[in-house]
Design an enzyme around this catalytic site. Structure first.
Site, PDB file in Angstrom:
ATOM      1  N   LYS A 118     -16.935   3.973  -9.974  1.00 36.72           N
ATOM      2  CA  LYS A 118     -17.161   2.770  -9.241  1.00 36.72           C
ATOM      3  C   LYS A 118     -18.047   2.966  -7.734  1.00 36.72           C
ATOM      4  O   LYS A 118     -17.528   3.775  -7.109  1.00 36.72           O
ATOM      5  CB  LYS A 118     -16.001   2.092  -8.959  1.00 36.72           C
ATOM      6  CG  LYS A 118     -16.083   0.854  -8.101  1.00 36.72           C
ATOM      7  CD  LYS A 118     -14.816   0.358  -7.577  1.00 36.72           C
ATOM      8  CE  LYS A 118     -15.270  -0.869  -6.554  1.00 36.72           C
ATOM      9  NZ  LYS A 118     -13.970  -1.198  -5.783  1.00 36.72           N
ATOM     10  N   GLY A 178     -10.279  -7.218   0.542  1.00 36.09           N
ATOM     11  CA  GLY A 178      -8.880  -7.490   1.552  1.00 36.09           C
ATOM     12  C   GLY A 178      -8.505  -9.068   2.149  1.00 36.09           C
ATOM     13  O   GLY A 178      -7.680  -8.927   2.846  1.00 36.09           O
ATOM     14  N   ALA A 211     -12.575  -7.588  -5.365  1.00 39.14           N
ATOM     15  CA  ALA A 211     -12.628  -7.911  -3.939  1.00 39.14           C
ATOM     16  C   ALA A 211     -12.011  -9.533  -3.800  1.00 39.14           C
ATOM     17  O   ALA A 211     -13.000 -10.203  -4.358  1.00 39.14           O
ATOM     18  CB  ALA A 211     -13.467  -7.405  -3.292  1.00 39.14           C
ATOM     19  N   GLY A 212     -11.329  -9.867  -2.875  1.00 35.02           N
ATOM     20  CA  GLY A 212     -11.097 -10.921  -2.397  1.00 35.02           C
ATOM     21  C   GLY A 212      -9.802 -11.869  -3.148  1.00 35.02           C
ATOM     22  O   GLY A 212      -9.544 -12.908  -2.712  1.00 35.02           O
ATOM     23  N   ASN A 254      -6.458  -4.465  -5.338  1.00 30.33           N
ATOM     24  CA  ASN A 254      -5.681  -3.581  -4.649  1.00 30.33           C
ATOM     25  C   ASN A 254      -4.837  -4.191  -3.655  1.00 30.33           C
ATOM     26  O   ASN A 254      -3.659  -4.303  -4.048  1.00 30.33           O
ATOM     27  CB  ASN A 254      -6.618  -2.418  -4.209  1.00 30.33           C
ATOM     28  CG  ASN A 254      -5.711  -1.332  -3.699  1.00 30.33           C
ATOM     29  OD1 ASN A 254      -6.158  -0.355  -3.071  1.00 30.33           O
ATOM     30  ND2 ASN A 254      -4.480  -1.144  -3.759  1.00 30.33           N
ATOM     31  N   THR A 255      -5.354  -4.651  -2.647  1.00 35.11           N
ATOM     32  CA  THR A 255      -4.533  -5.310  -1.575  1.00 35.11           C
ATOM     33  C   THR A 255      -3.893  -6.424  -1.924  1.00 35.11           C
ATOM     34  O   THR A 255      -2.663  -6.413  -1.516  1.00 35.11           O
ATOM     35  CB  THR A 255      -5.688  -5.712  -0.236  1.00 35.11           C
ATOM     36  OG1 THR A 255      -6.683  -4.687   0.271  1.00 35.11           O
ATOM     37  CG2 THR A 255      -4.990  -6.245   0.896  1.00 35.11           C
TER      38      THR A 255
END
Length: 266
Positions: free
Chosen positions: A108, A169, A195-196, A217-218
């Site tokens: 990635k 995040g 993301a987001g 992830n976050t």
């Protein structure tokens, strides 16, 4: 677009590899590797991404090894270039990952341009993508939600386009669904939101739009109960994918009775 079937043959294909799960998860920000493992299993993820510059996968024999928690014979590892701000650093990091993982070439790519927002540097991303594809890597690329840029990255030979929904995040959810739709409708490789995402409804919306998958992830690791949130995200991705294939009703300004009154007695 892959054929959908509740029986489980609706497969995600990336660089010739096939997967049942369309939820990709990260490995950072958990309290320990045991929580990482339990959340990953609850998510049903088959592809797990890891930051080569931050996570021990054997570089330090005295420290816990992520591969003990997420063994490569059970999960497809997706080394990422998190923390890289130039094309050269990103290329060097991918080559290190290939060496550490015995020739593994699925990576990635992310090249950041701003420390506060972690927004991608798209110019450096293009340079790195060209070098990595030429060097035999299968590149899944983190990028902005620019449809023209997505088209260029695909033309270079990237195996998947991974536009952000919002800054990494942030948990803000999908901020520009129209750009995502434009990317989805023109791409011939998988489009995976990266993301987001903040909660399950964000993941469902991404899938309802027609994305091939979601990486997060976050949103999981930062939840009060990461393992439970991972389970929620699994269900959301599956529900969104099914809804996309089912085809939603048109939006209307006024009510439409589900039972018509024509022909009623009296």
């Amino acid at each position: 677009m892959n054929h959908y079937s509740p029986a489980g043959d609706d497969l995600l294909t990336v660089a010739g590899r096939t997967f049942h799960s369309r939820l990709l998860t990260g490995t950072g920000k958990y309290k320990d590797f045991d929580e990482t493992r339990r959340a990953t299993e609850a998510a049903g993820a088959q592809i797990v991404t890891l930051a080569i510059r931050r996570v021990n996968i054997g570089q330090d024999a005295s420290q816990p090894n992520l591969l003990d928690a997420l063994p490569p014979d059970r999960f497809t590892l997706l080394p990422n270039t998190a923390g890289c701000y130039t094309a050269d650093d990103a290329v060097r990091t991918c080559r290190l990952a290939r060496e550490l993982l015995d020739g593994h070439n699925l990576v990635k790519l992310e090249v950041l341009g701003d420390e506060r927002t972690l927004y991608p540097d798209v110019v450096q991303t293009l340079v790195a993508a060209e070098k990595l594809v030429a060097d035999g890597f299968d590149v899944m690329v983190y990028t902005s939600d620019d449809p023209i840029l997505a088209r260029r990255l695909e033309a270079i030979g990237c195996a998947a386009i991974m536009p952000l929904a919002a800054p990494i995040g942030s948990g803000l959810g999908i901020q520009n669904r129209y750009n995502l739709l434009e990317i989805i409708e023109n791409a011939k490789v998988p489009v995976i939101v990266d993301a987001g995402v903040g909660t399950a409804s964000d993941a469902a919306i991404a899938m309802e739009l027609g994305c091939d998958g979601v990486l997060m992830n976050t949103a999981i690791a930062g939840a009060k109960n990461p393992v439970l949130m991972a389970h929620a995200m699994k269900l959301a991705v599956e529900a969104g994918r099914a809804a996309f294939h089912a085809g939603r009703i048109p939006r209307k300004r006024f009510a439409s009775a589900s039972s018509p009154i024509d022909g009623l007695v009296g």
